[in-house]
Design a protein around this motif. Structure first.
Motif, PDB file in Angstrom:
ATOM      1  N   GLY B 359       0.557  -1.077   0.017  1.00 50.44           N
ATOM      2  CA  GLY B 359      -0.040  -0.064  -0.577  1.00 50.44           C
ATOM      3  C   GLY B 359       0.847   1.432  -0.107  1.00 50.44           C
ATOM      4  O   GLY B 359       0.181   2.321  -0.535  1.00 50.44           O
ATOM      5  N   MET B 360       2.521   1.170   0.267  1.00 53.14           N
ATOM      6  CA  MET B 360       2.780   1.889  -0.503  1.00 53.14           C
ATOM      7  C   MET B 360       4.226   2.165  -0.597  1.00 53.14           C
ATOM      8  O   MET B 360       4.542   3.178  -1.621  1.00 53.14           O
ATOM      9  CB  MET B 360       3.340   2.209   1.649  1.00 53.14           C
ATOM     10  N   GLY B 361       4.902   1.336  -0.342  1.00 55.88           N
ATOM     11  CA  GLY B 361       5.978   0.942  -0.909  1.00 55.88           C
ATOM     12  C   GLY B 361       6.431   0.474  -2.152  1.00 55.88           C
ATOM     13  O   GLY B 361       7.079   0.406  -2.553  1.00 55.88           O
ATOM     14  N   LEU B 362       5.790  -0.083  -2.778  1.00 55.04           N
ATOM     15  CA  LEU B 362       5.413  -1.118  -3.915  1.00 55.04           C
ATOM     16  C   LEU B 362       3.645  -0.560  -4.960  1.00 55.04           C
ATOM     17  O   LEU B 362       2.816  -0.598  -3.949  1.00 55.04           O
ATOM     18  CB  LEU B 362       5.436  -3.135  -3.996  1.00 55.04           C
ATOM     19  N   ILE B 363       4.124  -0.964  -5.496  1.00 54.01           N
ATOM     20  CA  ILE B 363       2.874  -0.991  -6.709  1.00 54.01           C
ATOM     21  C   ILE B 363       2.769  -2.711  -6.845  1.00 54.01           C
ATOM     22  O   ILE B 363       3.072  -3.082  -8.076  1.00 54.01           O
ATOM     23  CB  ILE B 363       3.056   0.327  -8.074  1.00 54.01           C
TER      24      ILE B 363
END
Lengths: 379, 513
Positions: B359-363
């Motif tokens: 949810g924040m570090g990756l897509i």
């Protein structure tokens, strides 16, 4: 309820489970099966209601869309219009910005185009006139896209309601200008603009009346494909659509991206208004957009924002519409009958997306599976 | 099943036997046995992620157990949905309230009730008042939920459950959001309900509350059932030991790196949550190169906000300062008021492995390649993406960290938790950071992947990186980290030496109030 009832209860009969991934081949197979099933259901319905031979009806439908060169070109023109609007919607929806205001964006683009044609048609040389019409329609559409985007970025307003309401403003604006430009007096319509000089009309290209429409939209198709897939801005759109937190983490200015993307989205929808007025209708009315702003949402989503797949779905929907109106007139059916056929086919096409994304698990099978698992665990 | 009812043993309300629940590879509950009795308060004690809430969610019908048996009043039952739980008179008060803001208290109470017939406002109000006077609640049936305080909302949730006729109440971390006085009031209500013969479970990790209100305590650790003891026989120390376990030797290497340099200096850092609660309260500490600084604490004590403040993702209160000291020229750079892009433009190599990986570090929808360029996609003048470099990096990380994936274009969402983390950590380390922030870097990972991550962090430390390791497993923190900063309620309750500190010492700092 007593607890004895509970001990009798078992797992639910059918459960939906999201599929992890389905190979593209299988997905297309499901879509084709869906389409065939739709045709079968339609056939049963056609026969039971009208006693007509379904095959004959289908042939007529096809003939209505592609029966002659003229008809084929009308279907192509319609497909290009839908495709153009879908191309405009694609970046917005990819960003998960629910732009349901394409209808209004088309209309204001059309109004701008018509205005240029009426006021500047005999004042400017042809090239310059087209440039002004083009810029005017793009600017008008972009403004209609900018307003909801700005308020969403700045104040967190709901874009669905905002874009929807912008449609009504566009419709009212259009009827106002229809009243201003009314010709002949009392007809309550603008009539064919510049019917004597043809100023601001698309010239035939390669001997085809709608040649320019095709060229412009196809160029846009290529451009949008590369923009979304290979450009840095397209990447930003994808990241923002996936998760705003990830976008912030990556240092992307989310507000900036929202506004920029909606300017593009609105501009392309405005451009389709330009095509509708200068490239085919040569008039403007509240029905110039004709619901394409909504139909295009289906096209954009079904194609998962891939421009080239959009061509396919745009043609399918254009074909359905033209074919349906043909059978309505040929067999003396009223419009509802043809709309039913259109609806059934769309229902099955959309329904097949469900089976592509989900699978159904039935209780018995599940139990058998559990039992074998347990046995394996024991041995 | 035979119930031998003595003066000591109250009638059994719920028995859970051999309950197991897994989420993918993670075993949240492993063959748990639990006994809930009428007229008793049972505390369910355990650290974060020990499986308390998961276990109770299987009683409230939110999850369905993979294996095991549940007996209510001695009869085996199957709970498939919250409605089944409701019919069995089980009510759960969740940590996050499930109320409709624009409805009144009375409307929320009757919402979802299966009662036939006309909605009788007066009758509802009368019954609500009856329940209130019986147990000592204060609820105004006409009050809208959005005007209520947190404590009032919680009270309403409990009344709602009682109104539905529940005899078995489960409260998930009920005191987490309450002030001291409100907690006292809640406890007196709980005692009243117990006197009325209700069976009550409170999920908690606060020892003083366990001792104050409960009759028995069941302890979970890492999804395993440890023991159940009578509260009167327990002490804070004995419960702590059961909760955190005996020290386990993990054999994680820990080198002492000489010539440490100050890399980051955090001063007077305070952060307010959007709700206006202070989540970080005047944090002060220094971070050095060549060290791993552990951050310990019960979850939600400000760990997330602390890391995000450093990473330029969190709005901070006035007066805060986060100074970065450059290794090459010792220049001071202020990080407060910057965003991630500005931090990069300052030439600071700051890497951040956030808690929320997808949810924040990756897509999630993109493959490894697409994720590799998340932070530097904008480099260079071209309008188009450079895919060559991220593709090479993706191949390299896939090979070196042994990422199991069908291909580097496969959306990372489809990878297992451990492989997702390898992709994320791999990318952040590939950026050759000077400061590396990690949040729960090994959460949900199997033991091998966890050691891969520890080794990667140790290598970074050796090469002079200043590493922050926010963790929840005290054993790991004590073996991996050079120093451990303990957060408690948004404040630093102590900074201890990782080589000499004991588990009890850190555990005590975590719950110091």
């Amino acid at each position: 309820m007593t607890s004895q009832n509970h001990s009798k209860q078992r797992e639910p009969l059918i459960r939906m489970v999201k599929r992890d991934h389905l190979p593209a081949k299988k997905a297309w197979l499901i879509r084709i099966i869906g389409l065939l099933l739709a045709l079968v259901v339609c056939a049963v319905l056609i026969f039971s209601i009208t006693k007509l031979n379904p095959l004959k009806v289908y042939t007529t439908m096809f003939g209505g869309a592609f029966g002659s060169t003229r008809r084929s070109w009308q279907t192509i023109r319609e497909a290009m219009m839908l495709l153009c609007v879908s191309l405009g919607l694609a970046p917005a929806f990819m960003m998960r910005f629910w732009n349901i205001g394409a209808e209004g964006q088309i209309l204001v683009g059309g109004v701008a185009t018509a205005g240029c044609m009426i006021y500047l048609g005999d004042k400017l040389p042809s090239i310059l006139l087209f440039a002004v019409m083009l810029i005017g329609s793009i600017a008008a559409g972009a403004l209609w896209g900018f307003l909801p985007a700005f308020f969403k970025a700045r104040f967190g307003t709901n874009e669905t309601l905002f874009t929807l309401m912008m449609n009504y403003i566009a419709i009212q604006l259009t009827s106002y200008f229809v009243a201003v430009w009314e010709k002949p007096y009392g007809s309550n319509s603008v009539g064919i603009i510049n019917s004597d000089t043809n100023a601001g009309w698309f010239k035939p290209l390669f001997g085809q009346q709608y040649g320019w429409n095709v060229v412009i939209v196809l160029v846009l198709t290529f451009a949008m494909y590369f923009y979304l897939k290979f450009s840095k801005q397209g990447y930003e759109i994808q990241v923002v659509g996936e998760s705003e937190n990830t976008a912030r983490y990556a240092g992307i200015n989310v507000k900036h991206v929202i506004i920029r993307t909606m300017l593009i989205s609105g501009a392309i929808c405005g451009l389709s208004g330009f095509l509708a007025v200068a490239g085919s209708g040569h008039t403007i009315s509240v029905s110039t957009a004709g619901g394409r702003g909504f139909t295009a949402i289906i096209v954009a989503w079904l194609s998962k924002f891939n421009s080239f797949v959009m061509i396919l779905f745009a043609f399918l929907l254009a074909f359905l519409e033209r074919g349906a109106s043909e059978i309505a007139s040929k067999f003396n059916l009223n419009d509802y009958a043809s709309e039913m056929i259109e609806g059934i086919i769309l229902f099955f096409v959309l329904g097949s997306e469900f089976f592509i994304n989900y699978k159904l698990i039935f209780r018995t099978k599940e139990h058998a599976q559990n039992e074998t698992l347990k046995e394996e665990a024991h041995s | 099943m035979i119930l031998t009812q003595t003066a000591e043993t109250k009638a059994s309300a719920i028995q859970m036997r051999g309950i197991t629940k897994t989420f993918g590879e993670v075993i949240a509950n492993n063959s748990i046995n639990l006994d809930i009795r009428y007229g008793e308060v049972l505390s369910l004690l355990g650290e974060n992620g020990s499986g308390k809430t998961t276990l109770m969610n299987m009683l409230s019908g939110i999850y369905f157990p993979d294996a095991g048996e549940i007996l209510v009043n001695g009869e085996p039952v199957i709970i498939r949905s919250p409605k089944d739980a409701f019919d069995l008179k089980i009510g759960m008060i969740h940590q996050h309230f499930k109320l409709v803001d624009v409805f009144t208290a009375a409307e929320n109470i009757t919402l979802g009730s299966q009662q036939k017939g006309r909605y009788d406002k007066k009758e509802v109000a009368r019954r609500v008042r009856e329940i209130c006077s019986k147990y000592g609640f204060e609820v105004n049936p006409e009050q809208k939920v959005y005007t209520m305080t947190v404590s009032q909302k919680q009270t309403l949730e409990i009344v709602k459950v009682l109104y539905g006729g529940a005899d078995i109440l489960i409260l998930d971390e009920p005191t987490a959001v309450l002030t001291l006085q409100e907690t006292e009031k809640l406890f007196s209500v709980i005692r009243n309900m117990r006197a009325d013969g209700k069976a009550i479970v409170i999920i908690t990790h606060k020892l003083n509350e366990v001792l104050a209100v409960s009759d028995r305590v069941s302890i979970l650790r890492h999804g395993e059932y440890i023991d159940t003891v009578n509260t009167k026989d327990a002490t804070e120390a004995s419960l702590t030991e059961m909760m955190v376990g005996k020290k386990i030797a993990l054999n994680i290497t820990r080198d002492d790196i000489p010539n440490k340099e100050k890399r980051l200096s955090v001063k007077h850092l305070s952060v307010m949550s959007p709700e206006g609660v202070k989540v970080l309260d005047d944090i002060n500490f220094d971070l050095y190169s060549g060290e791993i600084l552990g951050v310990a604490g019960i979850s939600g004590c400000g760990q997330k906000e602390l890391l995000e403040s450093i990473a330029g993702l969190q709005k901070t209160e006035a007066g805060a300062s986060i100074l970065y000291y450059d290794a090459s020229d010792a220049a001071e750079k202020q990080l407060i008021g910057t965003n991630p892009k500005q931090i990069r433009n300052l030439g600071i190599h700051l890497s951040f492995v956030p808690e929320d990986r997808l949810g924040m570090g990756l897509i999630g929808s993109m493959g490894m390649t697409g994720n590799m360029m998340l932070k530097n996609y904008a480099d260079g003048k071209s309008l188009f993406l450079d895919r060559k470099q991220p593709k090479d990096l993706a191949e390299k990380i896939r090979e070196e960290l042994e990422v199991v994936t069908p291909g580097i274009q496969t959306p990372v969402r489809r990878l297992s938790g451990g492989n997702v983390q390898k992709v994320l950590v791999g990318r952040e380390i590939a950026a050759s950071p000077a400061v590396l922030l990690t949040a729960y870097a090994v959460r949900g990972l199997d033991i091998n992947t966890s050691y891969t991550i520890y080794n990667l962090l140790n290598e970074q430390k050796k090469s002079g990186v200043a590493v922050v390791y926010v963790g929840e497993d005290l054993d790991v923190l004590l073996e991996l980290c050079d120093r451990i900063l303990v957060l408690c309620g948004g404040a630093v309750s102590g900074i201890v030496d990782g080589r000499t500190a004991t588990k009890e010492q850190v555990g005590a700092l975590m719950i110091k109030r």
